[in-house]
Design a protein around this motif. Structure first.
Motif, PDB file in Angstrom:
ATOM      1  N   ARG A 125       0.837  -1.209   0.000  1.00 26.08           N
ATOM      2  CA  ARG A 125       0.000   0.000   0.000  1.00 26.08           C
ATOM      3  C   ARG A 125       0.866   1.251   0.000  1.00 26.08           C
ATOM      4  N   ARG A 126       1.943   1.242   0.762  1.00 21.34           N
ATOM      5  CA  ARG A 126       2.821   2.419   0.815  1.00 21.34           C
ATOM      6  C   ARG A 126       3.550   2.622  -0.514  1.00 21.34           C
ATOM      7  N   ALA A 127       3.952   1.516  -1.150  1.00 24.10           N
ATOM      8  CA  ALA A 127       4.622   1.620  -2.452  1.00 24.10           C
ATOM      9  C   ALA A 127       3.668   2.179  -3.502  1.00 24.10           C
ATOM     10  N   LEU A 128       2.401   1.761  -3.442  1.00 26.29           N
ATOM     11  CA  LEU A 128       1.403   2.268  -4.388  1.00 26.29           C
ATOM     12  C   LEU A 128       1.163   3.757  -4.167  1.00 26.29           C
ATOM     13  N   ALA A 129       1.048   4.163  -2.916  1.00 26.58           N
ATOM     14  CA  ALA A 129       0.835   5.581  -2.612  1.00 26.58           C
ATOM     15  C   ALA A 129       2.005   6.421  -3.117  1.00 26.58           C
ATOM     16  N   HIS A 130       3.216   5.920  -2.921  1.00 29.10           N
ATOM     17  CA  HIS A 130       4.417   6.621  -3.389  1.00 29.10           C
ATOM     18  C   HIS A 130       4.402   6.745  -4.914  1.00 29.10           C
ATOM     19  N   SER A 131       4.043   5.669  -5.588  1.00 25.50           N
ATOM     20  CA  SER A 131       3.988   5.661  -7.049  1.00 25.50           C
ATOM     21  C   SER A 131       2.948   6.644  -7.571  1.00 25.50           C
ATOM     22  N   HIS A 178       8.985   2.892 -10.662  1.00 24.24           N
ATOM     23  CA  HIS A 178       7.752   2.409 -10.037  1.00 24.24           C
ATOM     24  C   HIS A 178       7.761   0.894  -9.829  1.00 24.24           C
ATOM     25  N   ARG A 179       8.907   0.307  -9.944  1.00 27.78           N
ATOM     26  CA  ARG A 179       9.010  -1.149  -9.869  1.00 27.78           C
ATOM     27  C   ARG A 179       8.471  -1.700  -8.552  1.00 27.78           C
ATOM     28  N   ALA A 180       8.766  -1.039  -7.455  1.00 29.04           N
ATOM     29  CA  ALA A 180       8.325  -1.543  -6.144  1.00 29.04           C
ATOM     30  C   ALA A 180       6.805  -1.674  -6.088  1.00 29.04           C
ATOM     31  N   GLY A 208      -0.880   8.106   1.899  1.00 28.90           N
ATOM     32  CA  GLY A 208       0.419   8.569   1.408  1.00 28.90           C
ATOM     33  C   GLY A 208       0.587  10.066   1.519  1.00 28.90           C
ATOM     34  N   THR A 209       1.718  10.548   1.068  1.00 28.03           N
ATOM     35  CA  THR A 209       2.067  11.964   1.127  1.00 28.03           C
ATOM     36  C   THR A 209       2.300  12.493  -0.276  1.00 28.03           C
ATOM     37  N   LEU A 210       1.695  13.625  -0.569  1.00 29.66           N
ATOM     38  CA  LEU A 210       1.893  14.247  -1.879  1.00 29.66           C
ATOM     39  C   LEU A 210       3.308  14.811  -1.976  1.00 29.66           C
ATOM     40  N   ARG A 211       3.805  14.904  -3.197  1.00 25.55           N
ATOM     41  CA  ARG A 211       5.159  15.385  -3.431  1.00 25.55           C
ATOM     42  C   ARG A 211       5.125  16.752  -4.101  1.00 25.55           C
ATOM     43  N   LEU A 223       2.216  14.391  -9.274  1.00 26.40           N
ATOM     44  CA  LEU A 223       3.079  15.546  -9.497  1.00 26.40           C
ATOM     45  C   LEU A 223       3.218  15.832 -10.991  1.00 26.40           C
ATOM     46  N   GLY A 224       3.303  14.767 -11.786  1.00 20.68           N
ATOM     47  CA  GLY A 224       3.438  14.943 -13.226  1.00 20.68           C
ATOM     48  C   GLY A 224       2.211  15.539 -13.887  1.00 20.68           C
ATOM     49  N   GLU A 225       1.048  15.429 -13.242  1.00 21.79           N
ATOM     50  CA  GLU A 225      -0.194  15.965 -13.813  1.00 21.79           C
ATOM     51  C   GLU A 225      -0.424  17.427 -13.436  1.00 21.79           C
ATOM     52  N   THR A 226       0.364  17.949 -12.532  1.00 25.65           N
ATOM     53  CA  THR A 226       0.190  19.337 -12.115  1.00 25.65           C
ATOM     54  C   THR A 226       0.843  20.273 -13.129  1.00 25.65           C
ATOM     55  N   GLY A 227       0.570  21.545 -13.029  1.00 27.72           N
ATOM     56  CA  GLY A 227       1.138  22.523 -13.954  1.00 27.72           C
ATOM     57  C   GLY A 227       0.046  23.228 -14.731  1.00 27.72           C
ATOM     58  N   ASP A 228       0.360  24.429 -15.174  1.00 29.21           N
ATOM     59  CA  ASP A 228      -0.650  25.225 -15.862  1.00 29.21           C
ATOM     60  C   ASP A 228      -0.632  25.059 -17.383  1.00 29.21           C
TER      61      ASP A 228
END
Length: 255
Positions: free
Chosen positions: A34-40, A207-209, A99-102, A46-51
């Motif tokens: 579950r933690r690995a999925l949240a991290h992934s 994202h292997r984990a 999880g925690t956002l980056r 983060l990649g989807e953010t931006g204007d």
């Protein structure tokens, strides 16, 4: 390019998603998986953010002297708005998993730097497109393998949207190719294939984990990515009937 059809699609698609009940407890136990999925998911979020300001500037500039791109800037704005909606959805998914956002990650930094190497609209879009193609494979695998209904529901919607985004970009390149020589088209496909494979390998490494914890092997991942790429190439090379948009893929495929 049938930008009116795309504008109508994006407008209709906005707000059509019924979100899961995020107050329900997560079905996944608090385990390394579950933690690995949240991290992934946080990295994808983060990649989807931006204007999308760079893409919007290019769209305005190119449409000013290309009649085939009339209305393209408006369609791009709606595309970016939908990407931002994806970022919000992914944020809720990460939080649901505990999880925690980056705010930064080397992959996001590298992605943004690579996009600036060649100042052309086609290059800007192909970098975005490589991420869309891999995201289609990624979310499709999560839909099948994550034992959490809320995550499955969101990933199924993300796959559906990514397929349409790929169709949007495919129609752009299909239009562009009308003025390119056959050799120029072959060269573009060749270089894009290698760019895509590099991105594909980097995502697997990063994202292997999460994949392994969900029982997804490298063969399954790469097969999905290659199928996504092959579908895109078929779209841009297929004959297009006058007045119609490029054929969109079946959202149910590759879930």
């Amino acid at each position: 390019m049938n930008t009116d059809a795309w504008i109508h699609y994006y407008q209709r698609n906005t707000g059509s998603f019924i979100e899961p009940d995020w107050n329900q407890s997560c079905a996944m136990e608090d385990t390394p998986a579950r933690r690995a999925l949240a991290h992934s998911l946080a990295i994808f979020q983060l990649g989807e953010t931006g204007d999308g300001s760079t893409l919007q500037r290019w769209a305005v500039r190119e449409s000013a002297h290309d009649a085939a791109l009339h209305g393209y800037p408006a369609a791009v704005r709606l595309f970016i708005k939908e990407e931002n909606f994806h970022a919000e959805m992914l944020a809720r998914m990460v939080q649901h998993l505990g999880g925690t956002l980056r705010t930064k990650h080397w992959a996001a930094w590298a992605f943004n730097r690579i996009r600036k190497l060649i100042p052309r609209l086609e290059y800007e879009i192909q970098i975005l497109l490589s991420a869309e193609l891999i995201a289609r494979a990624y979310y499709g695998l999560l839909t099948r393998h994550v034992p959490e209904p809320a995550i499955q529901q969101c990933c199924a919607r993300l796959v559906k949207d990514e397929i349409k985004h790929i169709g949007f970009h495919a129609e752009f390149f299909h239009e562009r190719f009308q003025t390119w020589s056959p050799w120029a088209i072959k060269l573009w496909i060749w270089q894009f294939r290698w760019l895509f494979r590099l991105a594909e390998m980097l995502v697997w490494t990063n994202h292997r984990a999460a994949f392994v914890s969900l029982g997804v092997g490298s063969d399954s991942y790469h097969q999905r990515c290659r199928a996504s790429f092959a579908d895109f190439i078929r779209q841009i090379m297929a004959p297009k009937a006058k007045g119609t948009q490029a054929t969109a893929l079946n959202p149910a495929s590759h879930h």
